[in-house]
Scaffold this motif. Structure first.
Motif, short mmCIF file in Angstrom:
data_model
loop_
_atom_site.label_atom_id
_atom_site.label_comp_id
_atom_site.label_asym_id
_atom_site.label_seq_id
_atom_site.Cartn_x
_atom_site.Cartn_y
_atom_site.Cartn_z
N LEU A 1 8.02 -7.57 -6.08
CA LEU A 1 6.46 -7.79 -6.13
C LEU A 1 5.79 -6.13 -5.52
O LEU A 1 5.05 -5.56 -6.19
N ALA A 2 5.81 -5.96 -4.77
CA ALA A 2 5.67 -4.58 -3.99
C ALA A 2 5.78 -3.68 -4.60
O ALA A 2 5.43 -2.76 -4.96
N LEU A 3 7.45 -3.12 -4.45
CA LEU A 3 7.89 -2.50 -5.23
C LEU A 3 7.49 -2.49 -6.75
O LEU A 3 7.53 -0.55 -6.73
N ASP A 4 7.40 -3.39 -7.37
CA ASP A 4 7.09 -2.92 -8.96
C ASP A 4 5.55 -2.96 -8.97
O ASP A 4 5.70 -2.30 -10.22
N HIS A 5 4.81 -3.19 -8.46
CA HIS A 5 4.18 -3.32 -8.82
C HIS A 5 3.04 -2.48 -7.27
O HIS A 5 2.04 -3.57 -6.91
N GLN A 6 3.02 -1.34 -6.97
CA GLN A 6 2.59 -0.64 -5.55
C GLN A 6 1.24 -0.59 -6.11
O GLN A 6 0.41 -0.53 -4.92
N LYS A 7 0.73 -0.21 -7.16
CA LYS A 7 -0.60 0.07 -7.25
C LYS A 7 -1.43 -0.85 -6.99
O LYS A 7 -2.17 -0.60 -6.50
N GLN A 8 -0.96 -2.70 -7.45
CA GLN A 8 -1.53 -3.33 -7.24
C GLN A 8 -2.22 -2.87 -5.63
O GLN A 8 -2.89 -4.13 -5.22
N ILE A 9 -1.10 -3.76 -5.54
CA ILE A 9 -0.62 -3.56 -3.53
C ILE A 9 -1.34 -2.70 -2.90
O ILE A 9 -1.74 -2.72 -2.18
N LYS A 10 -1.20 -1.19 -3.14
CA LYS A 10 -2.17 -0.42 -2.57
C LYS A 10 -3.90 -0.74 -2.50
O LYS A 10 -4.93 -0.87 -1.62
N GLU A 11 -4.53 -0.98 -3.70
CA GLU A 11 -5.48 -1.39 -3.90
C GLU A 11 -5.59 -3.48 -3.10
O GLU A 11 -6.54 -3.27 -1.99
N LEU A 12 -4.74 -3.53 -3.14
CA LEU A 12 -4.29 -4.95 -2.24
C LEU A 12 -4.89 -5.11 -0.86
O LEU A 12 -6.05 -5.75 -0.28
N GLN A 13 -4.41 -4.30 -0.80
CA GLN A 13 -4.47 -3.93 1.03
C GLN A 13 -5.85 -2.97 1.28
O GLN A 13 -6.02 -3.61 2.63
N GLN A 14 -6.33 -1.83 0.59
CA GLN A 14 -7.89 -1.40 0.85
C GLN A 14 -8.82 -2.21 0.66
O GLN A 14 -9.58 -3.61 1.33
N ASN A 15 -8.42 -3.60 -0.57
CA ASN A 15 -9.30 -4.43 -0.06
C ASN A 15 -8.90 -5.45 1.05
O ASN A 15 -10.22 -5.69 1.58
N TRP A 16 -8.42 -5.89 1.22
CA TRP A 16 -8.24 -6.45 2.18
C TRP A 16 -8.87 -6.26 3.98
O TRP A 16 -9.08 -6.82 3.99
N SER A 17 -8.00 -4.94 3.33
CA SER A 17 -9.11 -4.40 5.13
C SER A 17 -10.32 -4.63 4.81
O SER A 17 -11.17 -5.04 6.13
N MET A 18 -11.25 -4.30 3.65
CA MET A 18 -12.16 -3.78 4.03
C MET A 18 -12.55 -5.31 4.08
O MET A 18 -14.31 -5.46 4.68
#
Length: 770
Positions: A258-275
């Protein structure tokens, strides 16, 4: 989102009529409810029915009576939602209308899309113009008022729409039974529902589908800045769930891609989660206080997935890279992770990189922002400090007690000098690069008084004596040896810090004695409060933040890099133009005496000397870095003058931001009353002309020999040094005679000031150890 023009011209009478109609409907339905419950239902319950009447008719009557009650509740809820939404719309419209009506009297124009500008631009004002002359603070106030009104209406609109959809329900045959006493309660219910749904998606871990990750991202984005949702989400996921999720996401050993194939989504999730977590930490409810305490106490726990493991601090720090976390929480977290590192390294006997992954399984991929893998917990923590200036200022001015150690840890010294930063894989290699970048961001925040990546609009000069204490440490340390800034690669951050204190650097560099800590009497620099005193307290009314020699060393070392040279050169140019417009004779003065030019001479002299230091420092470093007459060297020399590609249109309260080519925007503190002055505005026009000329002649310049190219670059630097003078003498109001006199007078000062020092006066260029 509600548009500016729609809100300003919204017709709210129909909405008030709807509120009135629903109020009448509520009264009627409550009457019917009372009759159904006390009449029909009461009689059915007392009736002695048997057979089908007892098994079918009685439940049907009971259900029908309940529907009357549900209908009354639903009608009342609809009325409450419409009533509160109408109130919010009316209040927001009223505020917006007043802002628009008052704007012309302030000299401000507001377009139909909400754009704010001058009613009459300073460059187009007649000589006898006596209309309002808005300051930058006036523009900021109007913009923030518009933004607040539109945001209020938008939030009310979206909450009301969702609540009404919930109330009408999906069942065509039954009322929903939902009940809202107010719009605020509806918003909280919606937040709780979203948080619960988001937590369910989190529970799936990396077994979630890409569509479910997209839905999770949407929940976090739609509720951005919503404190109630943030707290509900943090508590619903829990500290353990929070840590487990991100370790599992970074573990490929369980077969999930999931994370390897959809890095853009996980990057966005990390940012949204952090905020989201950042917002949650500002709650001081008992449950959230326990959550914050548990996060810190879990820092040294090992979080295990199928094939990887990490410490709690490593995981949590990667969820702190975005958003502004609570100040008290950051202080406690920073102290705890520093103490933990001290214990794990046996007070420095081991390197941090040796211990954070020692004895654990394969390290997981913890950060997905494309900068590093997230192995160093201090990197994410520094990013968090970079977004909270109060916390970063306090932290770098603190000493941290470590149990069992006699000497507390000096936070500034440890993180800038003593600590061996953890090496990690990043986009272009392997090393501590991202950790140092984050350190630079934290230092920017601590020095300037605002987040390192704060948007320019609305930025104010918020520097305090505590900020200045951090800057004094920065100047002393990074100005002591060029290896620190070069090896850490944070010259861009140091340049921004220098630009934020360019007034104080000019104040110091006016002093001839490199060891003197006293200001030159009646200096035109430094003191920038309305009453003429220093914002750093009475002690600095006459004393310098930095000695002249320390200021020279710091600026020279920072300017050895391309980024540092560009930022400081642009900052110095803007500051000289600003100060010249403040302290020089006012354009239009009938007669100019020599004594009227004293402060103008000082301003131009110090500015020219500073530019000389910056230019020669950069040239010296280029000589060190490249082989003579190599194409790379010639290109570096040519690029040393491209900092002129800046514009002065992005003006902000109490200061001005300037964007230099390829580097972050510095912030130059100015006196708010003069922001937007004719001199500063004119500077932008002349700088644009020079930038255009620079671009046109680049190919021609690169064909020259090294010596000629270097000579031309220094000559071009001298020409750029004269730009503030050009902008000043061409400001509206000057007679041709006085303009020529002032131009000749100040140009002479520039020429002589550029040769007041030699290269031997400056720190040696940085030389890499073999």
């Amino acid at each position: 989102m509600v548009a500016f023009d729609d809100l300003l011209h919204a017709r709210l009478g129909g909405m008030q009529d709807a509120v009135n109609d629903w109020t009448e409907t509520v009264k009627r339905l409550k009457t019917l409810q009372e009759k159904a419950e006390k009449g029909m239902q009461h009689k059915a319950e007392k009736a002695d029915w048997k057979g089908q009447n007892a098994g079918i008719t009685r439940p049907f009557i009971k259900k029908t009576a309940k529907e009357f009650g549900d209908a009354a509740k639903e009608a009342e809820s609809i009325r409450n939602i419409l009533r509160d939404a109408h109130h919010e719309f009316k209040s927001a419209k009223g505020k917006l209308k007043k802002i628009v009506e008052d704007a012309p009297g302030q000299g401000i124009r507001i377009d139909s899309d909400g754009t704010v500008s001058y009613l009459v631009h300073p460059d187009r004002r007649a000589k006898d113009y006596d209309g309002p002359k808005p300051k930058q603070a006036d523009f900021d106030h109007v913009r923030s008022g518009i933004k607040e009104a539109v945001a209020t209406a938008t939030e009310a609109d979206e909450t009301a729409a969702r609540a009404l959809r919930t109330l009408t329900g999906k069942d065509d045959n039954n009322f929903s039974g939902a009940e809202y006493k107010s719009l605020k309660q509806a918003a909280h219910v919606q937040d709780a529902e979203d948080a619960k749904a988001a937590a369910k998606l989190v529970a799936k871990g990396d077994d979630a589908s890409p569509e479910e990750i997209a839905r999770l991202n949407k929940y976090l984005m739609d509720n951005k800045g919503d404190a109630y949702f943030a707290e509900r989400f943090a508590l619903a996921v829990g500290v353990k769930g929070n840590l487990d999720y991100w370790v599992d996401m970074g573990d490929p050993s369980d077969g999930s891609r999931l994370a390897l194939d959809h890095q853009k989504q996980i990057k966005e999730l990390q940012q949204n989660w952090s905020m989201t977590l950042a917002e949650a930490t500002h709650s001081h409810s008992p449950a959230m206080e326990r959550w914050k305490s548990d996060v810190i106490s879990s820092g040294t726990d090992v979080v295990q997935s199928r094939g990887t493991s990490a410490y709690g601090f490593q995981v949590m720090s990667n969820l702190m890279r975005h958003g502004s976390f609570d100040t008290k929480f950051l202080k406690e977290y920073g102290n705890a992770v520093t103490v933990a590192e001290s214990k794990m390294t046996h007070n420095g006997a081991l390197r941090p990189g040796q211990v954070w992954n020692a004895g654990l399984g394969m390290a997981p991929h913890l950060s997905w922002d494309g900068k590093d893998l997230g192995r160093d917990p201090m990197a994410g923590f520094m990013e968090a400090l970079g977004h909270n200036s109060q916390a970063s200022t306090d932290f770098f001015n603190s000493k941290i007690d470590v149990p069992g150690e006699h000497k507390p840890v000096d936070a500034f010294q440890y993180f800038t000098k003593d600590r061996a930063w953890v090496e990690d894989a990043y986009k272009d290699g392997y090393g501590p690069k991202y950790g140092y970048d984050s350190l630079g961001h934290a230092l920017e925040s601590a020095a300037t008084g605002h987040a390192y990546d704060a948007p320019a609009e609305g930025l104010k000069d918020t520097r305090t004596v505590d900020n200045a204490k951090v800057v004094q440490k920065i100047v002393g340390f990074y100005g002591s040896d060029p290896k620190f800034s070069h090896e850490q690669g944070i010259s861009d951050s140091l340049g921004k810090i220098g630009s934020a204190y360019i007034d104080e650097f000019n104040r110091s560099m006016e002093q001839d004695d490199p060891e003197s800590g006293r200001e030159i009497d009646n200096s035109p620099f430094g003191a920038n409060l309305a009453n003429g005193t220093s914002r750093f307290g009475a002690h600095y009314n006459d004393n310098l933040l930095f000695k002249s020699g320390d200021a020279t060393n710091f600026m020279s070392i920072v300017a050895q890099s391309k980024e540092g040279h560009a930022i400081l050169s642009a900052a110095q140019t803007v500051y000289t133009a600003h100060t010249l417009g403040v302290v020089g004779p006012e354009p239009g003065s009938a007669e100019i005496k020599n004594t009227d030019m004293t402060d103008a001479h000082t301003t131009v002299r110090v500015g020219a000397e500073t530019h000389g230091i910056l230019d020669h420092s950069r040239m010296g470093q280029i000589d060190q870095d490249y082989e003579k007459d190599s194409e790379e060297k010639k290109k570096a020399i040519a690029e040393s003058t491209e900092w002129i590609k800046f514009g002065t249109e992005a003006v902000v309260g109490g200061g001005i931001t300037i964007a230099t080519e390829g580097v972050a925007s510095p912030f130059v503190p100015l006196v708010a009353d003069t922001v937007g002055s004719a001199v500063v505005s004119g500077l932008g026009m002349y700088a644009d002309n020079e930038a255009e000329s620079y671009t046109e002649n680049m190919d021609k310049e690169l064909k020259k020999k090294y010596d000629d190219l270097q000579s031309d670059a220094l000559a071009q630097g001298k020409a750029y040094t004269r730009l503030p003078v050009t902008a000043y003498v061409n400001a509206p109001g000057w007679s041709e005679e006085n303009s020529n006199f002032v131009r000749e007078d100040l140009t002479g000062v520039v020429k002589s000031a550029r040769v007041q020092f030699t290269d031997s006066d400056l720190p040696d260029p940085y030389k890499k150890d073999d």
